[in-house]
Design a protein around this motif. Structure first.
Motif, PDB file in Angstrom:
ATOM      1  N   GLN A  69       0.750  -1.196   0.218  1.00  0.00           N
ATOM      2  CA  GLN A  69      -0.050  -0.030  -0.086  1.00  0.00           C
ATOM      3  C   GLN A  69       0.931   1.351  -0.086  1.00  0.00           C
ATOM      4  N   ASN A  70       0.420   2.209  -0.447  1.00  0.00           N
ATOM      5  CA  ASN A  70       0.951   3.581  -0.583  1.00  0.00           C
ATOM      6  C   ASN A  70       0.494   4.622   0.196  1.00  0.00           C
ATOM      7  N   VAL A  71       1.535   5.441   0.765  1.00  0.00           N
ATOM      8  CA  VAL A  71       1.162   6.520   1.679  1.00  0.00           C
ATOM      9  C   VAL A  71       1.876   7.770   1.128  1.00  0.00           C
ATOM     10  N   PHE A  72       1.137   8.687   0.836  1.00  0.00           N
ATOM     11  CA  PHE A  72       1.626   9.997  -0.031  1.00  0.00           C
ATOM     12  C   PHE A  72       1.619  10.969   1.187  1.00  0.00           C
ATOM     13  N   ILE A  73       2.578  11.609   1.120  1.00  0.00           N
ATOM     14  CA  ILE A  73       3.034  12.863   2.142  1.00  0.00           C
ATOM     15  C   ILE A  73       3.251  13.960   1.286  1.00  0.00           C
TER      16      ILE A  73
ATOM     17  N   ASN B 189      11.376  -0.942   8.098  1.00  0.00           N
ATOM     18  CA  ASN B 189      10.464  -1.387   8.933  1.00  0.00           C
ATOM     19  C   ASN B 189       9.019  -1.139   8.628  1.00  0.00           C
ATOM     20  N   LEU B 190       8.646  -0.378   7.732  1.00  0.00           N
ATOM     21  CA  LEU B 190       7.129  -0.037   7.523  1.00  0.00           C
ATOM     22  C   LEU B 190       6.506  -1.351   6.486  1.00  0.00           C
ATOM     23  N   SER B 191       5.373  -1.427   6.670  1.00  0.00           N
ATOM     24  CA  SER B 191       4.460  -2.165   5.985  1.00  0.00           C
ATOM     25  C   SER B 191       3.968  -1.512   4.679  1.00  0.00           C
ATOM     26  N   PHE B 192       4.309  -0.151   4.555  1.00  0.00           N
ATOM     27  CA  PHE B 192       3.868   0.580   3.290  1.00  0.00           C
ATOM     28  C   PHE B 192       4.845   1.206   2.711  1.00  0.00           C
ATOM     29  N   LYS B 193       4.549   1.605   1.533  1.00  0.00           N
ATOM     30  CA  LYS B 193       5.505   2.567   0.814  1.00  0.00           C
ATOM     31  C   LYS B 193       5.293   4.010   0.936  1.00  0.00           C
ATOM     32  N   ILE B 194       6.344   4.745   1.093  1.00  0.00           N
ATOM     33  CA  ILE B 194       6.055   6.348   1.338  1.00  0.00           C
ATOM     34  C   ILE B 194       6.448   6.976   0.035  1.00  0.00           C
ATOM     35  N   THR B 195       5.880   7.961  -0.353  1.00  0.00           N
ATOM     36  CA  THR B 195       6.128   8.855  -1.407  1.00  0.00           C
ATOM     37  C   THR B 195       5.955  10.480  -1.014  1.00  0.00           C
ATOM     38  N   LYS B 196       7.043  11.249  -1.144  1.00  0.00           N
ATOM     39  CA  LYS B 196       6.832  12.815  -0.746  1.00  0.00           C
ATOM     40  C   LYS B 196       6.489  13.481  -1.979  1.00  0.00           C
ATOM     41  N   PHE B 197       5.516  14.340  -1.804  1.00  0.00           N
ATOM     42  CA  PHE B 197       5.357  15.348  -2.747  1.00  0.00           C
ATOM     43  C   PHE B 197       5.515  16.743  -1.926  1.00  0.00           C
ATOM     44  N   GLU B 198       6.028  17.549  -2.947  1.00  0.00           N
ATOM     45  CA  GLU B 198       6.388  19.008  -2.104  1.00  0.00           C
ATOM     46  C   GLU B 198       5.165  19.737  -1.873  1.00  0.00           C
ATOM     47  N   ASN B 199       4.304  19.712  -2.841  1.00  0.00           N
ATOM     48  CA  ASN B 199       3.148  20.461  -2.581  1.00  0.00           C
ATOM     49  C   ASN B 199       1.836  19.893  -3.428  1.00  0.00           C
ATOM     50  N   GLU B 200       0.752  20.496  -3.396  1.00  0.00           N
ATOM     51  CA  GLU B 200      -0.465  20.052  -4.142  1.00  0.00           C
ATOM     52  C   GLU B 200      -0.255  20.017  -5.600  1.00  0.00           C
ATOM     53  N   GLU B 201       0.373  20.854  -6.169  1.00  0.00           N
ATOM     54  CA  GLU B 201       0.570  21.074  -7.851  1.00  0.00           C
ATOM     55  C   GLU B 201       1.383  19.795  -7.912  1.00  0.00           C
TER      56      GLU B 201
ATOM     57  N   ASP C  28      -4.147   5.296 -11.521  1.00  0.00           N
ATOM     58  CA  ASP C  28      -4.564   4.066 -11.538  1.00  0.00           C
ATOM     59  C   ASP C  28      -4.357   3.324 -10.107  1.00  0.00           C
ATOM     60  N   ILE C  29      -3.600   4.081  -9.264  1.00  0.00           N
ATOM     61  CA  ILE C  29      -3.320   3.518  -7.897  1.00  0.00           C
ATOM     62  C   ILE C  29      -4.746   3.822  -7.123  1.00  0.00           C
ATOM     63  N   ILE C  30      -5.235   2.483  -6.646  1.00  0.00           N
ATOM     64  CA  ILE C  30      -6.481   2.681  -5.812  1.00  0.00           C
ATOM     65  C   ILE C  30      -6.325   2.368  -4.405  1.00  0.00           C
ATOM     66  N   ASP C  31      -4.850   1.955  -3.870  1.00  0.00           N
ATOM     67  CA  ASP C  31      -4.834   1.594  -2.463  1.00  0.00           C
ATOM     68  C   ASP C  31      -3.888   2.605  -1.893  1.00  0.00           C
ATOM     69  N   TYR C  32      -4.243   3.582  -1.434  1.00  0.00           N
ATOM     70  CA  TYR C  32      -3.293   4.661  -1.051  1.00  0.00           C
ATOM     71  C   TYR C  32      -3.902   5.385   0.138  1.00  0.00           C
ATOM     72  N   LEU C  33      -3.168   6.067   0.857  1.00  0.00           N
ATOM     73  CA  LEU C  33      -3.424   6.839   2.080  1.00  0.00           C
ATOM     74  C   LEU C  33      -2.722   8.443   1.474  1.00  0.00           C
TER      75      LEU C  33
ATOM     76  N   ASN D  71      -1.556   2.429  10.092  1.00  0.00           N
ATOM     77  CA  ASN D  71      -1.766   1.052   9.903  1.00  0.00           C
ATOM     78  C   ASN D  71      -3.431   0.617   9.905  1.00  0.00           C
ATOM     79  N   ILE D  72      -3.987   1.297  10.856  1.00  0.00           N
ATOM     80  CA  ILE D  72      -5.332   1.173  10.836  1.00  0.00           C
ATOM     81  C   ILE D  72      -6.276   1.718   9.811  1.00  0.00           C
ATOM     82  N   LYS D  73      -5.824   2.851   9.227  1.00  0.00           N
ATOM     83  CA  LYS D  73      -6.521   3.458   8.202  1.00  0.00           C
ATOM     84  C   LYS D  73      -6.165   2.503   6.743  1.00  0.00           C
ATOM     85  N   LEU D  74      -4.607   2.145   6.882  1.00  0.00           N
ATOM     86  CA  LEU D  74      -4.644   1.216   5.681  1.00  0.00           C
ATOM     87  C   LEU D  74      -5.145  -0.231   5.896  1.00  0.00           C
TER      88      LEU D  74
END
Length: 195
Positions: A4-8, A24-36, A45-50, A88-91
């Protein structure tokens, strides 16, 4: 297992903390600088994300982000343990909801209850039958017996067995008997597939 993906978004300090412990995380993290940056690079196409963002209100109207995909961190400060627990609960909730209904060729597959249905007809499937259907549906190519042995059963390549043929024969027969569908899983000289 699907990661699962977590977008920060616009939360560099949080990203840096999670990046330090990412192995040690059960999810993948990806950083975005801003909303744009998020809008420009988000794969629709990614449907499983937080999503974790300081600017939640800016994301909702313009993206596929909906309440269920957003983690509200307004109750700060949080311990790292509590933060990871919330993520993890949310995922888990997202995965459960996502699995509750998958549509494949007009059939509904419920991974939680293991039912395969169409209109008023319902068929109970085994775990292996579900794995076969998902694997054949996710990979839009023909899969030979060796491929299915390796990825569904974990057998080494070259192992002599009729497990795949037997399972697919039984699954096709169950679908044919109840739904009168002879063409759900197709076979070709190069393997099995769902078209």
């Amino acid at each position: 297992m699907i990661i699962q993906n977590v977008f920060i978004i616009n939360y560099n300090s949080l990203y840096e903390i999670l990046d330090e412990i990412k192995e040690n995380l059960s999810f993948k993290i990806t950083k975005f600088e801003n909303e744009e940056d998020f809008k420009k690079n988000f794969d629709i196409d990614i449907i499983d994300y937080l999503v974790i963002s300081k600017t939640y209100h800016k994301l909702l109207p313009n993206n596929n982000v909906i309440d269920k995909n957003f983690l509200d961190l307004s109750n700060l400060p949080l311990s790292l343990k509590k933060l990871l627990e919330l993520i993890n609960i949310k995922l888990i909730k997202l995965r459960f909801n996502q699995q509750s209904k998958i549509i494949i060729k007009g059939y509904e597959l419920n991974l939680n209850s293991k039912y395969f249905s169409k209109e008023t007809l319902t068929l109970k499937l085994t775990e292996k039958e579900i794995q076969i259907i998902l694997y054949l549906n996710n990979k839009k190519i023909k899969h030979d017996v060796a491929d299915l042995q390796k990825y569904i059963w974990g057998y080494p390549i070259g192992m002599e067995t009729h497990t795949v043929e037997t399972h697919i024969y039984r699954l096709r027969k169950k679908i044919s008997n109840l739904f009168k569908d002879e063409k759900f899983i197709l076979s070709h000289k190069s393997g099995y597939f769902i078209d």
